[in-house]
Design a protein around this motif. Structure first.
Motif, mmCIF file in Angstrom:
data_model
loop_
_atom_site.group_PDB
_atom_site.id
_atom_site.type_symbol
_atom_site.label_atom_id
_atom_site.label_comp_id
_atom_site.label_asym_id
_atom_site.label_seq_id
_atom_site.Cartn_x
_atom_site.Cartn_y
_atom_site.Cartn_z
ATOM 1 N N LEU A 1 25.635 -11.653 22.827
ATOM 2 C CA LEU A 1 24.682 -10.628 23.250
ATOM 3 C C LEU A 1 25.397 -9.482 23.941
ATOM 4 C CD1 LEU A 1 22.070 -13.105 24.680
ATOM 5 C CD2 LEU A 1 21.540 -11.463 22.896
ATOM 6 N N TYR B 1 27.882 -10.894 26.579
ATOM 7 C CA TYR B 1 27.598 -12.244 27.032
ATOM 8 C C TYR B 1 27.642 -13.174 25.825
ATOM 9 C CZ TYR B 1 25.515 -10.163 31.282
ATOM 10 O OH TYR B 1 25.288 -9.472 32.446
ATOM 11 N N TYR C 1 27.959 -4.570 28.671
ATOM 12 C CA TYR C 1 28.314 -5.963 28.944
ATOM 13 C C TYR C 1 28.261 -6.774 27.649
ATOM 14 C CZ TYR C 1 26.419 -4.407 33.494
ATOM 15 O OH TYR C 1 26.133 -3.708 34.650
ATOM 16 N N PHE D 1 19.147 -5.623 26.698
ATOM 17 C CA PHE D 1 19.898 -6.457 25.778
ATOM 18 C C PHE D 1 19.603 -6.102 24.321
ATOM 19 C CE2 PHE D 1 21.947 -9.764 28.278
ATOM 20 C CZ PHE D 1 21.344 -9.604 29.514
ATOM 21 N N GLY E 1 21.188 -24.245 24.379
ATOM 22 C CA GLY E 1 20.835 -24.977 25.584
ATOM 23 C C GLY E 1 21.487 -24.477 26.852
ATOM 24 N N GLN E 2 22.213 -23.371 26.748
ATOM 25 C CA GLN E 2 22.908 -22.822 27.913
ATOM 26 C C GLN E 2 22.345 -21.452 28.255
ATOM 27 O OE1 GLN E 2 25.381 -24.559 29.562
ATOM 28 N NE2 GLN E 2 24.942 -26.202 28.131
ATOM 29 N N GLY E 3 22.591 -21.047 29.483
ATOM 30 C CA GLY E 3 22.256 -19.683 29.854
ATOM 31 C C GLY E 3 23.285 -18.728 29.293
ATOM 32 N N LEU E 4 23.228 -17.502 29.741
ATOM 33 C CA LEU E 4 24.159 -16.488 29.270
ATOM 34 C C LEU E 4 25.446 -16.553 30.081
ATOM 35 C CD1 LEU E 4 21.353 -15.482 28.237
ATOM 36 C CD2 LEU E 4 22.301 -13.187 28.370
ATOM 37 N N PHE F 1 28.857 -14.623 31.038
ATOM 38 C CA PHE F 1 29.469 -13.294 31.061
ATOM 39 C C PHE F 1 30.840 -13.324 30.399
ATOM 40 C CE2 PHE F 1 30.824 -9.250 32.616
ATOM 41 C CZ PHE F 1 32.136 -9.406 33.029
ATOM 42 N N GLN G 1 25.862 -16.853 24.500
ATOM 43 C CA GLN G 1 24.790 -17.815 24.761
ATOM 44 C C GLN G 1 24.938 -18.971 23.789
ATOM 45 O OE1 GLN G 1 20.746 -16.379 24.199
ATOM 46 N NE2 GLN G 1 20.008 -17.702 25.846
#
Lengths: 109, 116
Positions: free
Chosen positions: B91, B35, B33, B107, B40-43, B45, B37
């Protein structure tokens, strides 16, 4: 729009205090995961909760999965500086993971 | 190595240039996978590879982004004509895709991309 909402966004506490981080959604998840990410590193899986109402303990960390499987919480007892990091919750969407925006926890010595 | 590795760890580039980011998954993991990031944000996809199946590219934000996975192992994420909004940590994760859906993604440390 985040499928998983985390609160608070930031948390700064003194060593020895307790803290709780919340992860909420309007959707039902088959399971939820919690990760911790330290600066310059990728997230590391802490726990997976799979049953509604489940409580899992990992030393000073307690994880709960809501009865309706829409929310989860992470509670840290007697926090230590080593607990500092970004805590992320994530839920599966098929084979993908949907992540919350994370809670940045700082534990001051 | 025992874990997922990514290179480079940091990349600074000028707007309009192309960049390639590399991911070496854990040996034997069939799923890979990517991702993104942002601060201030999540991951977020981006793309998913599983064995010899066609990749799921549904998360790629524009046609400037592409990825390939050679020989079912190493993957490269390419961003063409980079823009400042592409600045983020990229990531990579791999998993063994165990039966029953109780999958664990491992990860890498990420590549921090800065577009000037």
């Amino acid at each position: 729009t985040q499928l998983l909402e985390q609160s608070p966004q930031f948390l700064s506490i003194q060593e020895g205090e307790n803290l709780t981080v919340y992860c909420n959604s309007s959707s039902v998840f088959s399971s939820l995961q919690w990760y911790r990410q330290e600066p310059g590193e990728g997230p590391v899986l802490l726990v997976t909760v799979v049953t509604g109402g489940e409580v899992k303990k990992l030393k000073r960390l307690t994880f709960q999965f809501g009865d309706a499987r829409k929310d989860s919480s992470l509670h840290i007892t007697a926090a230590q500086p080593g607990d500092t990091g970004l805590y992320l919750c994530a839920g599966p969407l098929g084979y993908k993971l949907s992540f919350g925006a994370g809670t940045t926890v700082t534990v001051r010595a | 190595g025992a874990g997922v590795s990514q290179s480079p760890s940091n990349k600074v580039t000028e707007k309009g240039k192309d960049v390639e980011l590399r991911c070496d998954p854990i040996s034997g993991h069939t799923a890979l996978y990517w991702y993104r990031q942002s601060l201030g944000q999540g991951l977020e996809f981006l793309i998913y590879f599983q064995g010899n199946s066609a990749p799921d590219k549904s998360g790629l934000p524009s046609d400037r982004f592409s990825a390939e996975r050679t020989g079912g192992s190493v993957s490269t994420l390419t961003i063409q004509r980079t823009q400042q909004e592409d600045s983020a940590v990229y990531l990579c994760a791999s998993s063994a895709l165990l039966a029953g859906g109780r999958d664990t993604q491992y990860f890498g440390p990420g590549t921090r991309l800065t577009v000037l």
